[in-house]
Each structure stands twice: as C-alpha cells, then as structure tokens.
Design a protein around this motif. Structure first.
Motif, mmCIF file in Angstrom:
data_model
loop_
_atom_site.group_PDB
_atom_site.id
_atom_site.type_symbol
_atom_site.label_atom_id
_atom_site.label_comp_id
_atom_site.label_asym_id
_atom_site.label_seq_id
_atom_site.Cartn_x
_atom_site.Cartn_y
_atom_site.Cartn_z
ATOM 1 N N ASN A 8 0.091 3.884 -7.205
ATOM 2 C CA ASN A 8 0.564 5.024 -7.968
ATOM 3 C C ASN A 8 1.094 4.601 -9.343
ATOM 4 O O ASN A 8 1.754 5.377 -10.027
ATOM 5 N N LEU A 21 3.836 8.656 -0.326
ATOM 6 C CA LEU A 21 2.409 8.467 -0.610
ATOM 7 C C LEU A 21 1.586 9.595 0.012
ATOM 8 O O LEU A 21 1.982 10.217 0.995
ATOM 9 N N THR A 76 -5.145 8.082 2.075
ATOM 10 C CA THR A 76 -5.540 7.798 0.693
ATOM 11 C C THR A 76 -5.515 6.298 0.434
ATOM 12 O O THR A 76 -4.618 5.597 0.914
ATOM 13 N N ASN A 77 -6.493 5.784 -0.298
ATOM 14 C CA ASN A 77 -6.523 4.370 -0.671
ATOM 15 C C ASN A 77 -5.598 4.110 -1.853
ATOM 16 O O ASN A 77 -5.607 4.854 -2.839
ATOM 17 N N TYR A 78 -4.823 3.029 -1.749
ATOM 18 C CA TYR A 78 -3.932 2.604 -2.830
ATOM 19 C C TYR A 78 -4.159 1.118 -3.102
ATOM 20 O O TYR A 78 -4.115 0.306 -2.174
ATOM 21 N N TYR A 82 -2.830 -2.415 -4.801
ATOM 22 C CA TYR A 82 -1.506 -2.986 -5.022
ATOM 23 C C TYR A 82 -1.628 -4.435 -5.481
ATOM 24 O O TYR A 82 -2.655 -5.101 -5.268
ATOM 25 N N THR A 106 -6.179 -3.455 -1.251
ATOM 26 C CA THR A 106 -6.185 -2.006 -1.125
ATOM 27 C C THR A 106 -5.767 -1.641 0.290
ATOM 28 O O THR A 106 -6.280 -2.211 1.255
#
Length: 340
Positions: A1, A17, A21-23, A25, A38
């Motif tokens: 994010n 979050l 959903t893929n994040y 980092y 991810t």
C-alpha cells in the motif's frame, strides 16, 4: 500500500488490508533490503481452499531441498489460479540434530523454503525431535519462536480458520516438556485435551481438520499406532465432525481406510519431506487399517471445493501409491466432508 512500518520485534501485525488481494513488500534491516516478495490476504468468506502438507523434513539434505523446490514450483503454478496455495502445514520433526540456536535453522528451514516463506506461512506442530522427547529441552523455545502461531502467541497447540469455511486444530502429541511440567500435554485429563473438547463443542465450520505428529493409524515400519494414548482425541474427532487428520513420524506416505474403524475419517501419514524409510509395510496394512502406502519423499497438495477434498501426493519423481497387494491406487485421494 506504499507505506512503511517500523518494529523492534521479529514480527509486525498489519491491519486494514483489502481481502483476497496481492501486496508486494520489502523487508529492511538497518536500512538494507533483506527480503521482498508478494503476499495474498485471505478472504473473509470462501468455499474453496488449497494448502500443502509436509512432515519430517528438517535435516538440510539434498532430498529436503529437492522436495522444497518442487513444492515452490507447485505454489508458483497455483498462484496464477483462482485457488492459490494459502499456507503450509507441517506435521512435525521440523528440525533434526540441534535446534536450540537460530543458526541451527538456517540450512534446515530458512534456506530450503526461502522462496515459499516469502509468500505463504508455515503452520507447524511439534514432533519428537523438536524438543526433549528425542533431543534437548532448549529446542522447544526456539521452535515456538520460529513458528509464530496464528493466534498471535507462542503456543504448543492452537486453532485457526480460513474464510469461515475450514478450521484447523494443531495439536501436540509429544512428551516434550517444559521443566515445570509433570505429565505429557496429550493426556485425557490435561489442559490441551480439555481445550480441544471445548473447541470442538463450538459451532463447526464446514470442514474440520486436525494435525499432529504421531499417527493414530499406521503400518510402520518403525513405530506403532498412537491409538492407545490418543484414543480420547480419536473419539472427540469422530463425535464432533472432523473429516481429515494429518500426521507424520513415519518417514513414508500412508493413507487409511475410511470406514467404521477410522470413524469414517481420512487419516494420512505424511512424514517424508526430507527423511525416508523405504522398508515395506504391506504385510501390516490390512490389520492396521491402511489402504495405501508409498515409500517416497513427498509433500501433499490438499484442495477443498465445497463438500469435497482431494489429496494429491507430489514428489520430485513420479509417485505411486500402492494397496496391500502392491497395485497402484488412483490419485488424487478424494475425501467427502463429514457433518457434525
């Protein structure tokens, strides 16, 4: 994010979050990037789930690395589908010959599963080599630190759930002891067994799955079934709608019959993620209620869709599951959901 967070602990809890959903980092230590990857958040509600099961692996061998590599290949393939692998379940003996120091874990856990750990967590149970049942008492605190449980605390047994759909009971079947303890935690009168009864008495989710190290049903070759000491757990599983039970300890693959003897549950021994015993168990399979056996290193891909579970053993070579007559059993294993 796009935000940064700082912690002095070995973990950080991030909230707010979006679901499923893929994040991406990046982890930094003293300003230097040490890892990136991810992760995919979990859905609040789901009717499907995929996860891995692996056991008896922590020896740092070429075999362990080969199976770990094959598991990561499967994770990457399924990451592009509507049902990605969400986590790894370990059935115990997570580290052999030492384990009290963090450096003991480098070659036997963090290196083999580096790529996998960058994307999905491991949820483990204690094996006899993870504490003073077979090794040193100092191994236990290191285990509890390296396998931070989903409850947010370091504990020897715990429960977690996925998507309001499947719930998992991770249990300690070992005699591992803290110095002040006077009896094994698995005893019927013990705190763990009372906790398990209370948890199973709650309103069930669609799928109930148990994980432990010592198998209730096994044909060996090295260890007898754990039914005598864990019969109270078996009765709780049978009465309260557990559909599948995963264990390790024997360094092979075994799949139980699903019949009145097994309480119509599916019991699986998956204890060859790095250690293998190839001695035949075919002569004892019928008397021990074992339907299939494979003397091969492997992990399991478990996929649940609605009321049906499939269990597919995967190795770095073609895997053949044999019945007592030595004939091949069709794969994957299919398991229907039991009702409470």
């Amino acid at each position: 994010n796009g935000q940064s967070y700082t912690t002095r602990q070995s973990w950080y809890q991030l909230t707010g979050l979006r679901q499923d959903t893929n994040y991406k980092y990046v982890l930094k230590l003293k300003g230097q990037s040490i890892a990136s990857g991810t992760v995919r958040t979990w859905p609040k509600k789901s009717k499907s789930l995929a996860f891995f099961v692996i056991g008896d692996w922590g020896n740092g061998s070429r075999t362990q690395f080969a199976i770990a590599s094959r598991m990561e290949q499967e994770r990457q393939k399924l990451a592009k589908t509507d049902s990605p692998v969400r986590f790894v379940i370990s059935t115990g003996d997570n580290i052999y010959k030492g384990g009290s120091r963090d450096k003991d874990w480098e070659q036997k856990f963090f290196a083999p599963y580096q790529a996998t750990l960058q994307s999905i967590p491991f949820y483990a149970v204690l094996g006899n080599h993870d504490g003073n049942e077979s090794e040193a008492s100092a191994d236990l605190p290191a285990y509890l630190d390296n396998f931070f449980s989903p409850t947010g605390a370091m504990t020897r047994w715990y429960k977690f759930q996925f998507g309001g759909f499947a719930e998992f009971f991770a249990l300690d079947s070992t005699t591992n002891q803290h110095p002040a303890a006077t009896s094994p935690a698995f005893q019927e009168s013990g705190e763990q067994s009372q906790w398990l009864k209370q948890q199973l008495a709650e309103k069930p989710l669609d799928w109930r799955i148990a994980i432990m190290h010592h198998p209730i049903f096994t044909a060996g070759p090295n260890h007898p079934p754990a039914m005598p000491k864990l019969s109270h757990w078996f009765e709780s599983f049978r009465k309260d709608g557990v559909s599948a039970v995963f264990a390790g300890h024997e360094h092979n693959l075994q799949v139980s019959e699903r019949n009145s003897t097994s309480g119509d549950m599916q019991f699986v021994v998956s204890g060859a993620g790095g250690e293998l015993r190839s001695a035949s168990v075919r002569k004892k399979m019928k008397s021990r209620n074992i339907a299939g056996w494979a003397p091969q290193t492997h992990f399991l891909l478990v996929q649940i869709e609605g009321d049906s579970m499939t269990i597919l053993p995967v190795s770095d070579k073609p895997l053949i599951l044999q019945n007592p007559a030595g004939q091949a059993i069709p794969l994957p294993i299919r398991v229907p959901r039991r009702t409470h």
